[in-house]
Each structure stands twice: as C-alpha cells, then as structure tokens.
Motif scaffolding. Structure first.
Motif, short mmCIF file in Angstrom:
data_model
loop_
_atom_site.label_atom_id
_atom_site.label_comp_id
_atom_site.label_asym_id
_atom_site.label_seq_id
_atom_site.Cartn_x
_atom_site.Cartn_y
_atom_site.Cartn_z
N GLY A 63 33.76 35.61 50.00
CA GLY A 63 32.43 35.23 49.55
C GLY A 63 31.79 34.27 50.52
N PRO A 107 35.76 33.94 44.94
CA PRO A 107 35.00 34.26 43.73
C PRO A 107 35.75 35.32 42.91
CG PRO A 107 33.63 34.47 45.70
CD PRO A 107 35.04 34.28 46.16
N HIS A 129 29.98 33.01 37.36
CA HIS A 129 30.11 32.76 38.80
C HIS A 129 31.27 31.81 39.00
CE1 HIS A 129 26.31 34.82 39.30
NE2 HIS A 129 25.88 34.12 38.28
#
Length: 164
Positions: free
Chosen positions: A57, A83, A93
């Motif tokens: 990520g 992530p 998230h």
C-alpha cells in the motif's frame, strides 16, 4: 529496515526467491496464508515478490519484510505490516500485522520478536490500531497475538471475505 536483538527485517528482493518458495511450498505454512495453498512452482515466489510493493500500500511504515536472523543472509520467514483487504460490504481502512516462519525455527520466539518490532514501527508512525487476522484454527499465531498483548475480537467477517 528494522533490527531487533536477533533479527533483521528488510524488504524482499528477487535474491530471496528460493527462500520464499521453500517457505510457502510447505503445507504447514501455506495453510495459514491467504489462499491456504502451497506454492508448487518457483515462479510463484518470483511473482509474489514482484507484487509486494502493491501489497504494502502507500503508508510509509508498511511493507512485506523478509525475516533474517542476525549474521545470516537468507530469510527464515516473512512479516507484514500492510493494509487488510476489506470484505465486500464493509468500509474499513485497517492495518494488519502478520507472519509466516519456516517450521525449522518454530518455537524460538522469532514470530513474536518480529511482530513486536512491527507493532512498535506502526505506533511510531501514528497507525492507531493494528489487527492480526488469523484462521480460527491457527492457535500458534493466536498465542503470538496474546504475547503481544492483543485483544481477541472473536470471529469476524470484516476482512478477506471470510470468517477469521
């Protein structure tokens, strides 16, 4: 790169292909990984290493780390700060820590040592919460989570589109 008392955690390179293939071709390791299926071809390890920058990520603290004992060159496993893929229908998230170690080094505390270093890295980078997503039957990883002081949240469906 991260160093601990006994380990260096560093990004994987293509030079680590054979070590990653050896690790992830073992059924006792692969069963706890994403697909749960052992690698059968060395090219799978090459492909996985090449995908690691995408998996990490865009958070600067995140990465997929080769776990290397001090004084050695070849990894004995991997540890991740990445992530978590969110399950369909969830808007989350979250960041995950995880680990896969070669069976030859199980029981030596390397998973806990590597994971503790990633927890420290995450909190220093202002990541407020971490999750270690385990298969319900993976009692070894759940024991590492307990040693890290993590809270068992029970069975969840928030990530990876399955119950973990």
């Amino acid at each position: 790169m991260i160093t601990t008392e006994r380990l260096t955690l560093r990004p994987f390179t293509l030079d680590d292909t054979d070590a990653l293939f050896d690790l992830m071709s073992r059924p006792e390791v692969a069963r706890w990984s994403g697909r749960g299926v052992p690698m059968v071809d060395r090219q799978e390890a090459v492909d996985r290493i090449e995908r690691m920058p995408v998996r990490r990520g865009d958070h600067p603290a995140a990465d997929v780390f080769a776990v290397v004992p001090r004084g050695a060159e070849a990894p004995i496993g991997m540890a991740v700060l990445v992530p978590i893929p969110t399950s369909e229908g969830f808007d989350r998230h979250d960041m995950e820590i995880g680990w896969h170690l070669h069976p030859d080094v199980w029981g030596r505390g390397y998973a806990t040592e590597a994971a503790a270093a990633l927890v420290e890295r995450a909190f220093a980078a202002d990541i407020p919460e971490l999750y270690a997503v385990t298969n319900p039957d993976n009692v070894r990883s759940q024991a590492v989570c307990a040693r890290l002081g993590m809270t068992d949240l029970g069975l969840r469906h928030d990530w990876y589109d399955r119950e973990l």
